[in-house]
Every structure is written in C-alpha cells, then in structure tokens.
Write a protein that holds these residues in place. Structure first.
Motif, PDB file in Angstrom:
ATOM      1  N   ARG A 295      -8.459  26.728  -8.565  1.00 15.71           N
ATOM      2  CA  ARG A 295      -8.488  26.997  -7.123  1.00 15.71           C
ATOM      3  C   ARG A 295      -9.135  28.351  -6.837  1.00 15.71           C
ATOM      4  O   ARG A 295      -9.959  28.480  -5.944  1.00 15.71           O
ATOM      5  CB  ARG A 295      -7.072  26.951  -6.542  1.00 15.71           C
ATOM      6  CG  ARG A 295      -6.661  25.614  -6.035  1.00 15.71           C
ATOM      7  CD  ARG A 295      -5.477  25.689  -5.076  1.00 15.71           C
ATOM      8  NE  ARG A 295      -4.595  26.814  -5.293  1.00 15.71           N
ATOM      9  CZ  ARG A 295      -3.463  26.785  -5.977  1.00 15.71           C
ATOM     10  NH1 ARG A 295      -3.073  25.667  -6.527  1.00 15.71           N
ATOM     11  NH2 ARG A 295      -2.719  27.851  -6.109  1.00 15.71           N
ATOM     12  N   GLU A 296      -8.751  29.357  -7.600  1.00 19.82           N
ATOM     13  CA  GLU A 296      -9.317  30.695  -7.404  1.00 19.82           C
ATOM     14  C   GLU A 296     -10.815  30.686  -7.698  1.00 19.82           C
ATOM     15  O   GLU A 296     -11.609  31.278  -6.965  1.00 19.82           O
ATOM     16  CB  GLU A 296      -8.606  31.699  -8.324  1.00 19.82           C
ATOM     17  CG  GLU A 296      -8.982  33.127  -8.083  1.00 19.82           C
ATOM     18  CD  GLU A 296      -8.437  33.687  -6.786  1.00 19.82           C
ATOM     19  OE1 GLU A 296      -9.045  34.656  -6.276  1.00 19.82           O
ATOM     20  OE2 GLU A 296      -7.427  33.182  -6.278  1.00 19.82           O
TER      21      GLU A 296
ATOM     22  N   SER B  30      -4.114  26.916 -10.734  1.00 17.78           N
ATOM     23  CA  SER B  30      -4.284  28.206 -10.062  1.00 17.78           C
ATOM     24  C   SER B  30      -5.647  28.809 -10.366  1.00 17.78           C
ATOM     25  O   SER B  30      -6.323  29.317  -9.465  1.00 17.78           O
ATOM     26  CB  SER B  30      -3.187  29.171 -10.500  1.00 17.78           C
ATOM     27  OG  SER B  30      -1.929  28.671 -10.147  1.00 17.78           O
TER      28      SER B  30
ATOM     29  N   PHE C 284      -2.526  19.259  -4.098  1.00 17.14           N
ATOM     30  CA  PHE C 284      -3.885  19.700  -4.390  1.00 17.14           C
ATOM     31  C   PHE C 284      -4.424  18.976  -5.625  1.00 17.14           C
ATOM     32  O   PHE C 284      -4.629  19.606  -6.663  1.00 17.14           O
ATOM     33  CB  PHE C 284      -3.926  21.214  -4.634  1.00 17.14           C
ATOM     34  CG  PHE C 284      -3.338  22.025  -3.530  1.00 17.14           C
ATOM     35  CD1 PHE C 284      -4.031  22.207  -2.347  1.00 17.14           C
ATOM     36  CD2 PHE C 284      -2.095  22.615  -3.663  1.00 17.14           C
ATOM     37  CE1 PHE C 284      -3.494  22.959  -1.318  1.00 17.14           C
ATOM     38  CE2 PHE C 284      -1.540  23.377  -2.648  1.00 17.14           C
ATOM     39  CZ  PHE C 284      -2.246  23.543  -1.475  1.00 17.14           C
TER      40      PHE C 284
ATOM     41  N   ASP D 174     -16.402  18.378  -7.560  1.00 19.31           N
ATOM     42  CA  ASP D 174     -16.408  19.082  -6.281  1.00 19.31           C
ATOM     43  C   ASP D 174     -17.556  18.556  -5.431  1.00 19.31           C
ATOM     44  O   ASP D 174     -18.033  17.438  -5.653  1.00 19.31           O
ATOM     45  CB  ASP D 174     -16.489  20.599  -6.488  1.00 19.31           C
ATOM     46  CG  ASP D 174     -17.694  21.022  -7.307  1.00 19.31           C
ATOM     47  OD1 ASP D 174     -18.598  20.193  -7.541  1.00 19.31           O
ATOM     48  OD2 ASP D 174     -17.749  22.189  -7.719  1.00 19.31           O
TER      49      ASP D 174
ATOM     50  N   SER E 174     -16.011  24.753 -12.070  1.00 14.44           N
ATOM     51  CA  SER E 174     -14.876  24.875 -12.978  1.00 14.44           C
ATOM     52  C   SER E 174     -14.789  23.719 -13.952  1.00 14.44           C
ATOM     53  O   SER E 174     -15.143  22.584 -13.622  1.00 14.44           O
ATOM     54  CB  SER E 174     -13.575  24.954 -12.183  1.00 14.44           C
ATOM     55  OG  SER E 174     -13.601  26.038 -11.290  1.00 14.44           O
TER      56      SER E 174
ATOM     57  N   GLN F 137     -12.907  28.129  -7.493  1.00 12.13           N
ATOM     58  CA  GLN F 137     -13.620  27.405  -6.442  1.00 12.13           C
ATOM     59  C   GLN F 137     -13.786  28.252  -5.190  1.00 12.13           C
ATOM     60  O   GLN F 137     -14.825  28.208  -4.540  1.00 12.13           O
ATOM     61  CB  GLN F 137     -12.888  26.103  -6.112  1.00 12.13           C
ATOM     62  CG  GLN F 137     -13.085  25.038  -7.145  1.00 12.13           C
ATOM     63  CD  GLN F 137     -12.402  23.729  -6.771  1.00 12.13           C
ATOM     64  OE1 GLN F 137     -11.410  23.720  -6.037  1.00 12.13           O
ATOM     65  NE2 GLN F 137     -12.924  22.637  -7.265  1.00 12.13           N
ATOM     66  N   GLN F 138     -12.780  29.052  -4.854  1.00 13.16           N
ATOM     67  CA  GLN F 138     -12.886  29.925  -3.687  1.00 13.16           C
ATOM     68  C   GLN F 138     -13.973  30.975  -3.873  1.00 13.16           C
ATOM     69  O   GLN F 138     -14.587  31.422  -2.924  1.00 13.16           O
ATOM     70  CB  GLN F 138     -11.550  30.609  -3.413  1.00 13.16           C
ATOM     71  CG  GLN F 138     -10.494  29.666  -2.892  1.00 13.16           C
ATOM     72  CD  GLN F 138      -9.126  30.321  -2.786  1.00 13.16           C
ATOM     73  OE1 GLN F 138      -8.937  31.471  -3.154  1.00 13.16           O
ATOM     74  NE2 GLN F 138      -8.163  29.568  -2.282  1.00 13.16           N
ATOM     75  N   LYS F 139     -14.229  31.345  -5.123  1.00 13.71           N
ATOM     76  CA  LYS F 139     -15.245  32.357  -5.414  1.00 13.71           C
ATOM     77  C   LYS F 139     -16.604  31.735  -5.744  1.00 13.71           C
ATOM     78  O   LYS F 139     -17.539  32.444  -6.082  1.00 13.71           O
ATOM     79  CB  LYS F 139     -14.778  33.244  -6.552  1.00 13.71           C
ATOM     80  CG  LYS F 139     -13.469  33.939  -6.265  1.00 13.71           C
ATOM     81  CD  LYS F 139     -13.420  35.304  -6.848  1.00 13.71           C
ATOM     82  CE  LYS F 139     -12.100  35.976  -6.647  1.00 13.71           C
ATOM     83  NZ  LYS F 139     -11.809  36.443  -5.352  1.00 13.71           N
ATOM     84  N   GLY F 140     -16.721  30.386  -5.670  1.00 13.73           N
ATOM     85  CA  GLY F 140     -18.004  29.727  -5.856  1.00 13.73           C
ATOM     86  C   GLY F 140     -18.323  29.291  -7.271  1.00 13.73           C
ATOM     87  O   GLY F 140     -19.464  28.948  -7.577  1.00 13.73           O
ATOM     88  N   TYR F 141     -17.334  29.264  -8.162  1.00 15.37           N
ATOM     89  CA  TYR F 141     -17.572  28.858  -9.535  1.00 15.37           C
ATOM     90  C   TYR F 141     -17.519  27.342  -9.699  1.00 15.37           C
ATOM     91  O   TYR F 141     -16.792  26.656  -8.990  1.00 15.37           O
ATOM     92  CB  TYR F 141     -16.519  29.471 -10.466  1.00 15.37           C
ATOM     93  CG  TYR F 141     -16.718  30.934 -10.741  1.00 15.37           C
ATOM     94  CD1 TYR F 141     -17.287  31.369 -11.916  1.00 15.37           C
ATOM     95  CD2 TYR F 141     -16.316  31.887  -9.812  1.00 15.37           C
ATOM     96  CE1 TYR F 141     -17.457  32.713 -12.178  1.00 15.37           C
ATOM     97  CE2 TYR F 141     -16.485  33.236 -10.054  1.00 15.37           C
ATOM     98  CZ  TYR F 141     -17.053  33.645 -11.242  1.00 15.37           C
ATOM     99  OH  TYR F 141     -17.227  34.977 -11.473  1.00 15.37           O
TER     100      TYR F 141
ATOM    101  N   ARG G 163     -24.907  27.894 -10.388  1.00 10.58           N
ATOM    102  CA  ARG G 163     -23.569  28.435 -10.145  1.00 10.58           C
ATOM    103  C   ARG G 163     -22.954  28.915 -11.452  1.00 10.58           C
ATOM    104  O   ARG G 163     -23.140  28.312 -12.499  1.00 10.58           O
ATOM    105  CB  ARG G 163     -22.666  27.353  -9.559  1.00 10.58           C
ATOM    106  CG  ARG G 163     -22.968  27.039  -8.114  1.00 10.58           C
ATOM    107  CD  ARG G 163     -22.195  25.847  -7.619  1.00 10.58           C
ATOM    108  NE  ARG G 163     -20.757  26.027  -7.666  1.00 10.58           N
ATOM    109  CZ  ARG G 163     -19.911  25.021  -7.526  1.00 10.58           C
ATOM    110  NH1 ARG G 163     -20.337  23.791  -7.343  1.00 10.58           N
ATOM    111  NH2 ARG G 163     -18.625  25.235  -7.573  1.00 10.58           N
TER     112      ARG G 163
END
Length: 120
Positions: free
Chosen positions: A101-102, A98, A42, A66, A110, A104-108, A78
């Motif tokens: 990844r979390e 970690s 990743f 991203d 990073s 990005q899954q929630k739309g932040y 965002r």
C-alpha cells in the motif's frame, strides 16, 4: 557489548503495552483480526511469474495487479518495490499489505518474492 550497555539506557528500558492490548493473547487476537480485516477490505490481486531453477527448485514472483496490469512491460520505467515473504511464505501477510500500500501511494510497481518451498 559492555560499552553499548553503558552508553545506552537499554538496561533501564521497560516494555509497556498499548492500553487496549494489555497482554500477549489480546495482542495476537488483535493482530489476527486486523489481518483478516485488511484481506477483506483491501484485497490485492497478483499475477504469478515462476522461475524453475537448474536444480528443480522454483521461485515465484507475485506481481500486484494495478492500473498497468501485473507483470511490467519492457518499456515500464516505474521503480519496483520487492517485498520478501517471511517464514510463512505468503503474499497475504499484514506487513506485506502495508508495504505494498505504501509503495503504491509513492508510485512503485510492487511484487512479492516467494523463495523455494514457500510459493504454494
């Protein structure tokens, strides 16, 4: 402090390691292997933004590249997840991966903050 020890069971608690990592050496080796695996599997790419301070120090912000690119545009709405690098000062630690990844899954959007002396 005495009240804390009396009201909790902390004195009677005992650390029991995961059965696949029975001692500290195996735990460290597993951590190193998993960190290498995540770096290969990743990979994150970063765009670095440098801030030179008035006393000559430097702070680096590493924006994760991203689908919108690296450094966010002014009209970006965002939320931003700011991860602070630890003592090693890198953007490639397992816990940073970690969190990113979390996020990005929630739309932040990073980014990793590298304080003076840790930005390479």
């Amino acid at each position: 402090m005495t009240e804390f020890l009396v009201t909790t069971r902390i004195k009677s608690m005992q650390f029991v390691p995961y059965f696949l990592t029975p001692n500290a050496i195996v735990q460290v080796l597993l951590y190193i292997i998993s960190e290498i695996f995540f770096k290969i599997r990743f990979p994150f790419k970063y765009e670095r933004e440098l801030f030179v301070l008035s006393d000559g120090g430097t702070i680096a912000l590493d924006w994760v590249i991203d689908h919108e690119g690296g450094i966010p545009r002014k009209d970006n709405e965002r939320p931003i997840l700011c991860c602070i690098a630890g003592l090693s000062g890198g953007n490639d630690n397992h816990y940073i991966y970690s969190m990113i990844r979390e996020g990005q899954q929630k739309g932040y959007k990073s980014m990793v903050i590298n304080f003076r002396g840790t930005s390479g």
